[in-house]
Write a protein that holds these residues in place. Sequence first.
Motif, PDB file in Angstrom:
ATOM      1  N   ASN A 192      -2.490 -12.820  -0.135  1.00 54.94           N
ATOM      2  CA  ASN A 192      -3.257 -12.493  -1.334  1.00 54.94           C
ATOM      3  C   ASN A 192      -4.768 -12.580  -1.110  1.00 54.94           C
ATOM      4  N   THR A 193      -5.193 -12.341   0.140  1.00 51.76           N
ATOM      5  CA  THR A 193      -6.627 -12.240   0.416  1.00 51.76           C
ATOM      6  C   THR A 193      -7.065 -10.782   0.476  1.00 51.76           C
ATOM      7  N   ILE A 194      -6.093  -9.868   0.519  1.00 49.72           N
ATOM      8  CA  ILE A 194      -6.335  -8.433   0.444  1.00 49.72           C
ATOM      9  C   ILE A 194      -5.372  -7.873  -0.589  1.00 49.72           C
ATOM     10  N   ASN A 195      -5.890  -7.089  -1.528  1.00 49.84           N
ATOM     11  CA  ASN A 195      -5.004  -6.508  -2.552  1.00 49.84           C
ATOM     12  C   ASN A 195      -5.001  -4.984  -2.486  1.00 49.84           C
ATOM     13  N   LYS A 196      -5.189  -4.468  -1.271  1.00 47.72           N
ATOM     14  CA  LYS A 196      -5.256  -3.021  -1.062  1.00 47.72           C
ATOM     15  C   LYS A 196      -4.007  -2.561  -0.313  1.00 47.72           C
ATOM     16  N   PRO A 197      -3.356  -1.499  -0.768  1.00 47.07           N
ATOM     17  CA  PRO A 197      -2.083  -1.082  -0.163  1.00 47.07           C
ATOM     18  C   PRO A 197      -2.253  -0.443   1.213  1.00 47.07           C
ATOM     19  N   LEU A 198      -1.171  -0.537   1.983  1.00 45.09           N
ATOM     20  CA  LEU A 198      -1.115   0.065   3.312  1.00 45.09           C
ATOM     21  C   LEU A 198       0.074   1.011   3.378  1.00 45.09           C
ATOM     22  N   ALA A 199      -0.155   2.201   3.922  1.00 39.84           N
ATOM     23  CA  ALA A 199       0.923   3.169   4.150  1.00 39.84           C
ATOM     24  C   ALA A 199       1.024   3.472   5.634  1.00 39.84           C
ATOM     25  N   LEU A 200       2.238   3.538   6.125  1.00 45.46           N
ATOM     26  CA  LEU A 200       2.490   3.972   7.499  1.00 45.46           C
ATOM     27  C   LEU A 200       2.836   5.454   7.470  1.00 45.46           C
ATOM     28  N   TYR A 201       2.036   6.268   8.148  1.00 43.82           N
ATOM     29  CA  TYR A 201       2.300   7.704   8.252  1.00 43.82           C
ATOM     30  C   TYR A 201       3.243   7.881   9.431  1.00 43.82           C
ATOM     31  N   ASN A 202       4.540   7.939   9.122  1.00 43.51           N
ATOM     32  CA  ASN A 202       5.581   7.802  10.134  1.00 43.51           C
ATOM     33  C   ASN A 202       5.915   9.140  10.806  1.00 43.51           C
ATOM     34  N   VAL A 203       4.912   9.729  11.447  1.00 46.24           N
ATOM     35  CA  VAL A 203       5.079  11.003  12.144  1.00 46.24           C
ATOM     36  C   VAL A 203       6.070  10.842  13.302  1.00 46.24           C
ATOM     37  N   ASN A 204       7.063  11.722  13.364  1.00 45.84           N
ATOM     38  CA  ASN A 204       8.030  11.715  14.460  1.00 45.84           C
ATOM     39  C   ASN A 204       8.745  10.361  14.568  1.00 45.84           C
TER      40      ASN A 204
ATOM     41  N   ALA B 128      -7.803   1.573   0.185  1.00 46.15           N
ATOM     42  CA  ALA B 128      -6.411   1.591   0.642  1.00 46.15           C
ATOM     43  C   ALA B 128      -6.428   2.008   2.102  1.00 46.15           C
ATOM     44  N   PHE B 129      -5.271   1.863   2.765  1.00 44.23           N
ATOM     45  CA  PHE B 129      -5.214   2.109   4.205  1.00 44.23           C
ATOM     46  C   PHE B 129      -4.023   2.982   4.567  1.00 44.23           C
ATOM     47  N   ILE B 130      -4.232   3.825   5.573  1.00 46.62           N
ATOM     48  CA  ILE B 130      -3.145   4.597   6.163  1.00 46.62           C
ATOM     49  C   ILE B 130      -3.182   4.354   7.669  1.00 46.62           C
ATOM     50  N   ALA B 131      -2.040   3.964   8.217  1.00 47.67           N
ATOM     51  CA  ALA B 131      -1.923   3.807   9.664  1.00 47.67           C
ATOM     52  C   ALA B 131      -1.170   4.992  10.233  1.00 47.67           C
ATOM     53  N   MET B 132      -1.804   5.678  11.165  1.00 47.62           N
ATOM     54  CA  MET B 132      -1.191   6.769  11.902  1.00 47.62           C
ATOM     55  C   MET B 132      -0.749   6.236  13.271  1.00 47.62           C
ATOM     56  N   PRO B 133      -0.027   7.021  14.061  1.00 50.40           N
ATOM     57  CA  PRO B 133       0.338   6.562  15.395  1.00 50.40           C
ATOM     58  C   PRO B 133      -0.882   6.113  16.198  1.00 50.40           C
TER      59      PRO B 133
ATOM     60  N   LEU C 103       8.834  -4.839   1.444  1.00 49.35           N
ATOM     61  CA  LEU C 103       8.923  -3.688   0.550  1.00 49.35           C
ATOM     62  C   LEU C 103       7.554  -3.193   0.082  1.00 49.35           C
ATOM     63  N   ASN C 104       6.515  -3.987   0.264  1.00 43.82           N
ATOM     64  CA  ASN C 104       5.180  -3.574  -0.162  1.00 43.82           C
ATOM     65  C   ASN C 104       4.486  -2.675   0.862  1.00 43.82           C
ATOM     66  N   ILE C 105       5.174  -2.325   1.936  1.00 42.79           N
ATOM     67  CA  ILE C 105       4.642  -1.374   2.906  1.00 42.79           C
ATOM     68  C   ILE C 105       5.145   0.018   2.546  1.00 42.79           C
ATOM     69  N   ILE C 106       4.238   0.945   2.314  1.00 40.40           N
ATOM     70  CA  ILE C 106       4.612   2.333   2.046  1.00 40.40           C
ATOM     71  C   ILE C 106       4.926   3.018   3.374  1.00 40.40           C
ATOM     72  N   VAL C 107       6.038   3.719   3.435  1.00 41.92           N
ATOM     73  CA  VAL C 107       6.415   4.447   4.652  1.00 41.92           C
ATOM     74  C   VAL C 107       6.760   5.881   4.267  1.00 41.92           C
ATOM     75  N   GLU C 108       6.122   6.848   4.922  1.00 41.23           N
ATOM     76  CA  GLU C 108       6.346   8.245   4.562  1.00 41.23           C
ATOM     77  C   GLU C 108       5.952   9.140   5.728  1.00 41.23           C
ATOM     78  N   ASP C 109       6.712  10.235   5.935  1.00 40.81           N
ATOM     79  CA  ASP C 109       6.367  11.178   6.995  1.00 40.81           C
ATOM     80  C   ASP C 109       5.819  12.492   6.443  1.00 40.81           C
ATOM     81  N   ASN C 110       5.712  12.597   5.130  1.00 40.42           N
ATOM     82  CA  ASN C 110       5.132  13.776   4.478  1.00 40.42           C
ATOM     83  C   ASN C 110       3.769  13.399   3.920  1.00 40.42           C
ATOM     84  N   PRO C 111       2.685  14.059   4.357  1.00 35.27           N
ATOM     85  CA  PRO C 111       1.347  13.623   3.945  1.00 35.27           C
ATOM     86  C   PRO C 111       1.093  13.707   2.447  1.00 35.27           C
ATOM     87  N   GLU C 112       1.626  14.732   1.798  1.00 35.58           N
ATOM     88  CA  GLU C 112       1.427  14.857   0.349  1.00 35.58           C
ATOM     89  C   GLU C 112       2.121  13.715  -0.395  1.00 35.58           C
TER      90      GLU C 112
END
Length: 203
Positions: free
Chosen positions: A125-137, A101-106, A162-171
């Motif tokens: 559908n060539t990648i089936n691994k989720p991506l989250a944006l760590y939306n700091v600030n 899985a992937f997390i993108a930070m700034p 909608l398949n992009i995870i977006v969150e500013d809390n790391p936990e």
Amino acid sequence: MIKNIGIFCGSSMGKLSVYREQAALLGAQMAEAKLDLIFGGGSIGLMRIIADEMLKHRRCVVGVIPHFLAAKDIAHSGITEMITVDDMHQRKQRIMELSDAFIAMPGGFGTLDEISEVLTGFQLNTINKPLALYNVNNYFGHLLHLLDVMVTEGFLRQEHRLNIIVEDNPEMLIDKLLHFHPVEIPHHWVKELIEDTGRCVGG
């Protein structure tokens, strides 16, 4: 099962201390969840912060760096394993292969490039691994707005957005990543594009 997290982030520290602080918090949270790190292998910027935090908690840290960047003396010398490749494309491909899985930070251009490659692969559908944006600030706020415009203007399906995870809390971010269930995308969506094109050009 998600164990290895590919991190995309800046080779710069950013102007505000919140970026460094939150990068360290993310590393600590990943370590607590017993996750390991796959990253760009650098000893500079936010990638250095998160790698050092993971190492402090005795987690496995694997870097992937091109030869020409390693020659600039910016390769992290204290990580678990360093993989050297020929170019930036191979670096992306290796990180994507090794990660669950992937997390993108700034970050900058490189981070945008990596985000786009994963999202395009997920869309096709060539990648089936989720991506989250760590939306700091709210760093990704303008990017998210652009994606919403793409949906409104008919250039991006809402399901893909909608398949992009977006969150500013790391936990919470890690919890969402570990329990990710993709929004189902109709199998006929490409057929719809063909039909729509035919209507517009009179085919």
